[in-house]
Design an enzyme around this catalytic site. Structure first.
Site, PDB file in Angstrom:
ATOM      1  N   CYS A 248       0.946  -1.170  -0.031  1.00 15.43           N
ATOM      2  CA  CYS A 248      -0.018  -0.066   0.042  1.00 15.43           C
ATOM      3  C   CYS A 248       0.808   1.120   0.037  1.00 15.43           C
ATOM      4  O   CYS A 248       0.281   2.286  -0.034  1.00 15.43           O
ATOM      5  CB  CYS A 248      -1.050  -0.048   1.187  1.00 15.43           C
ATOM      6  SG  CYS A 248      -1.853  -1.386   1.244  1.00 15.43           S
TER       7      CYS A 248
ATOM      8  N   HIS B 244      -3.318   6.816   2.210  1.00 15.26           N
ATOM      9  CA  HIS B 244      -3.870   5.599   1.834  1.00 15.26           C
ATOM     10  C   HIS B 244      -5.154   5.263   2.543  1.00 15.26           C
ATOM     11  O   HIS B 244      -5.428   5.612   3.643  1.00 15.26           O
ATOM     12  CB  HIS B 244      -2.818   4.499   2.127  1.00 15.26           C
ATOM     13  CG  HIS B 244      -3.185   3.104   1.992  1.00 15.26           C
ATOM     14  ND1 HIS B 244      -3.753   2.649   1.085  1.00 15.26           N
ATOM     15  CD2 HIS B 244      -3.089   2.170   2.873  1.00 15.26           C
ATOM     16  CE1 HIS B 244      -4.151   1.286   1.098  1.00 15.26           C
ATOM     17  NE2 HIS B 244      -3.807   0.883   2.358  1.00 15.26           N
TER      18      HIS B 244
ATOM     19  N   ASN C  16     -10.182  -0.419   0.697  1.00 12.37           N
ATOM     20  CA  ASN C  16      -8.686  -0.402   0.726  1.00 12.37           C
ATOM     21  C   ASN C  16      -8.327  -1.035  -0.674  1.00 12.37           C
ATOM     22  O   ASN C  16      -8.630  -2.077  -0.782  1.00 12.37           O
ATOM     23  CB  ASN C  16      -8.226  -1.025   1.796  1.00 12.37           C
ATOM     24  CG  ASN C  16      -6.667  -0.940   1.871  1.00 12.37           C
ATOM     25  OD1 ASN C  16      -5.940  -0.837   0.726  1.00 12.37           O
ATOM     26  ND2 ASN C  16      -6.214  -1.402   2.866  1.00 12.37           N
TER      27      ASN C  16
HETATM   28  O1  UT7 Z   1      -3.223  -1.231   3.884  1.00 11.74           O
HETATM   29  C1  UT7 Z   1      -3.032  -1.243   5.177  1.00 11.74           C
HETATM   30  C2  UT7 Z   1      -3.883  -2.539   5.513  1.00 11.74           C
HETATM   31  N1  UT7 Z   1      -4.535  -2.726   6.791  1.00 11.74           N
HETATM   32  C3  UT7 Z   1      -4.801  -1.797   7.649  1.00 11.74           C
HETATM   33  O2  UT7 Z   1      -4.823  -0.642   7.592  1.00 11.74           O
HETATM   34  C4  UT7 Z   1      -5.706  -2.502   8.644  1.00 11.74           C
HETATM   35  C5  UT7 Z   1      -5.774  -1.716  10.090  1.00 11.74           C
HETATM   36  N2  UT7 Z   1      -6.482  -2.035  10.863  1.00 11.74           N
HETATM   37  C6  UT7 Z   1      -7.836  -1.897  11.089  1.00 11.74           C
HETATM   38  O3  UT7 Z   1      -8.192  -1.165  10.160  1.00 11.74           O
HETATM   39  C7  UT7 Z   1      -8.477  -2.369  12.272  1.00 11.74           C
HETATM   40  O4  UT7 Z   1      -7.897  -2.957  13.023  1.00 11.74           O
HETATM   41  C8  UT7 Z   1      -9.743  -3.439  11.838  1.00 11.74           C
HETATM   42  C9  UT7 Z   1     -10.727  -2.518  10.842  1.00 11.74           C
HETATM   43  C10 UT7 Z   1      -8.997  -4.491  10.873  1.00 11.74           C
HETATM   44  C11 UT7 Z   1     -10.520  -4.048  12.895  1.00 11.74           C
HETATM   45  O5  UT7 Z   1     -11.054  -3.102  13.590  1.00 11.74           O
HETATM   46  P1  UT7 Z   1     -10.780  -3.187  15.385  1.00 11.74           P
HETATM   47  O6  UT7 Z   1     -11.565  -1.961  15.940  1.00 11.74           O
HETATM   48  O7  UT7 Z   1      -9.119  -3.070  15.549  1.00 11.74           O
HETATM   49  O8  UT7 Z   1     -11.369  -4.632  15.706  1.00 11.74           O
HETATM   50  P2  UT7 Z   1     -10.714  -6.125  16.247  1.00 11.74           P
HETATM   51  O9  UT7 Z   1     -10.059  -6.429  15.397  1.00 11.74           O
HETATM   52  O10 UT7 Z   1     -10.064  -5.414  17.734  1.00 11.74           O
HETATM   53  O11 UT7 Z   1     -11.955  -6.994  16.598  1.00 11.74           O
HETATM   54  C12 UT7 Z   1     -13.144  -6.158  17.415  1.00 11.74           C
HETATM   55  C13 UT7 Z   1     -14.121  -7.476  17.482  1.00 11.74           C
HETATM   56  C14 UT7 Z   1     -13.632  -8.646  17.524  1.00 11.74           C
HETATM   57  O12 UT7 Z   1     -14.744  -9.521  18.371  1.00 11.74           O
HETATM   58  P3  UT7 Z   1     -14.369  -9.901  19.845  1.00 11.74           P
HETATM   59  O13 UT7 Z   1     -12.786 -10.778  19.996  1.00 11.74           O
HETATM   60  O14 UT7 Z   1     -14.295  -8.569  20.443  1.00 11.74           O
HETATM   61  O15 UT7 Z   1     -15.542 -10.440  20.182  1.00 11.74           O
HETATM   62  C15 UT7 Z   1     -13.397  -9.403  16.230  1.00 11.74           C
HETATM   63  O16 UT7 Z   1     -13.632 -10.778  16.135  1.00 11.74           O
HETATM   64  O17 UT7 Z   1     -14.759  -7.348  16.270  1.00 11.74           O
HETATM   65  C16 UT7 Z   1     -14.895  -8.694  15.682  1.00 11.74           C
HETATM   66  N3  UT7 Z   1     -14.624  -8.630  14.163  1.00 11.74           N
HETATM   67  C17 UT7 Z   1     -15.563  -8.251  13.260  1.00 11.74           C
HETATM   68  N4  UT7 Z   1     -17.283  -8.403  13.537  1.00 11.74           N
HETATM   69  C18 UT7 Z   1     -17.992  -8.159  12.631  1.00 11.74           C
HETATM   70  C19 UT7 Z   1     -13.457  -8.453  13.357  1.00 11.74           C
HETATM   71  N5  UT7 Z   1     -13.936  -8.217  12.210  1.00 11.74           N
HETATM   72  C20 UT7 Z   1     -15.236  -8.264  12.257  1.00 11.74           C
HETATM   73  C21 UT7 Z   1     -16.235  -8.159  11.215  1.00 11.74           C
HETATM   74  N6  UT7 Z   1     -17.573  -8.101  11.404  1.00 11.74           N
HETATM   75  N7  UT7 Z   1     -15.977  -7.986   9.764  1.00 11.74           N
END
Ligand code: UT7
Length: 336
Positions: free
Chosen positions: A114, A256, A286
């Site tokens: 990216c 990005h 993205n």
């Molecule tokens: O080009 C660079 C590429 N990558 C990035 O920029 C990614 C950077 N990171 C992010 O944007 C965020 O970390 C995410 C959007 C990927 C995730 O958001 P978050 O607020 O960090 O969520 P999390 O990983 O802490 O997950 C929170 C909860 C979890 O459930 P529990 O364990 O709290 O019960 C996940 O299992 O949300 C759950 N979860 C979802 N629920 C519904 C994770 N993905 C999903 C989903 N739908 N798609």
């Protein structure tokens, strides 16, 4: 001695026709429009059909950029294709060069995930600043839908497909690339990967090779999030310092397009007001190396970004890699 610099004189963008919105996506994995839009800002993404080639999108975006710059393909000296999803591991840039009819241009791929667009911008600029080449085309294009694990809700909701392109031209006694900062940290490589998975195959007694295949995107979202929010503002500040500018001089922040929360957090840290932040990730998600030029192109074509505006762009992602470039939009040097 004449000082040489660059002007960015054209932009273009292309995305596939097929859109997949969050509600429809929740039929595939356990997620919801509420979760995806509140955590990322993404509402839908464009997905390439099986028969679409990366080069189809790259060529379409490039033709628009060349048209805006008023440049014929035969006038190009250099084509850089920033991508992580070339159909040919040997590189797809030559295919783009051929299909454009850029017969005089040397073409190569640049892989920095990216960050590819920002790395490519700085790379292309070096060839122009040294006087070796006059006209360069930089394309950021990715089809990550082919490499996403569509059963992993933590990653598949984030990515979309697309291409964006810019034309860079050599100018005298001016330079539209005002400052940059490029960084890598392989120690965090495992935070975001699309790895080759080896499979041993014995050829003859004592000679074994690997005949594996590439796996799927694996990401530690929280680590990437923390990295982005810390490192992107630092990189932009360093690039601004080299440009002898401050955050107040930024007209537009073109980051990005990974997550709206990252865009907002970076803008807040830099004290850049929200109205200067370009965002189109609600519609595209993205798109990796394509996201910055796609966002830039939309803002140029809607007359938000105007010639002479100062843009702070920053890419970040797998590698880990990150970088920032401060540049002026448009051919305003020659108009002056
Ligand atoms: O080009 C660079 C590429 N990558 C990035 O920029 C990614 C950077 N990171 C992010 O944007 C965020 O970390 C995410 C959007 C990927 C995730 O958001 P978050 O607020 O960090 O969520 P999390 O990983 O802490 O997950 C929170 C909860 C979890 O459930 P529990 O364990 O709290 O019960 C996940 O299992 O949300 C759950 N979860 C979802 N629920 C519904 C994770 N993905 C999903 C989903 N739908 N798609």
């Amino acid at each position: 001695m004449t000082t040489l610099g660059i002007a960015i004189t054209g932009s273009g963008g292309a995305t596939p026709d097929t859109a997949l919105d969050n509600d429809t996506l929740s039929q595939i994995v356990e997620t919801s429009d509420e979760w995806i839009s509140s955590r990322t800002g993404i509402r839908e993404r464009r997905l390439a059909r099986p028969e679409t080639q990366l080069c189809d999108l790259a060529v379409a975006a490039s033709q628009q950029a060349l048209e805006m710059a008023g440049l014929a393909p035969s006038e190009l000296d250099l084509v850089i294709l920033a991508t992580s999803t070339a159909e040919d591991l040997f590189g797809s840039a030559s295919n783009v060069q051929h299909r454009l009819g850029a017969s005089q241009a040397v073409a190569f791929d640049l892989t920095a995930a990216c960050s590819g667009f920002v790395f490519g911008l700085v790379t292309a600029a070096q060839f122009l600043r040294t006087g070796v080449y006059r006209n360069a085309l930089l394309v950021g294009a990715d089809i990550l839908s082919r490499w996403v694990d569509w059963s992993d809700r933590r990653t598949c909701v984030l990515f979309g497909d697309g291409a964006g392109a810019v034309v860079l031209q050599r100018v005298e006694e001016a330079d539209g690339l005002l400052g940059f900062e490029l960084r890598s940290n392989g120690a965090q490589n495992d935070c975001l990967m699309l790895n080759y998975q080896p499979e041993a195959q014995s050829l003859v007694e004592g000679v074994t090779v690997s005949q594996g295949r590439y796996g799927r995107i694996a990401m530690n979202g929280q680590e990437v999030y923390k990295f982005a929010v810390k490192k992107v503002p630092e990189a932009i500040e360093k690039a601004l310092f080299r440009a002898n500018l401050s955050t107040d001089d930024i007209d537009w922040l073109v980051l990005h397009q990974a997550n709206q929360r990252i865009l907002d957090a970076v803008a807040k840290r830099l004290n850049v007001p929200g109205e200067k932040v370009i965002s189109n990730l609600a519609r595209y998600g993205n798109t990796s190396a394509a996201s910055i030029p796609l966002a830039l192109d939309e803002a140029v074509r809607s007359n938000r970004i105007r010639p002479g505006d100062t843009i702070a762009a920053s890419g970040f992602g797998a590698g880990l890699t990150w970088g920032a470039a401060i540049f002026k939009w448009g051919d305003f040097y020659r108009e002056a």
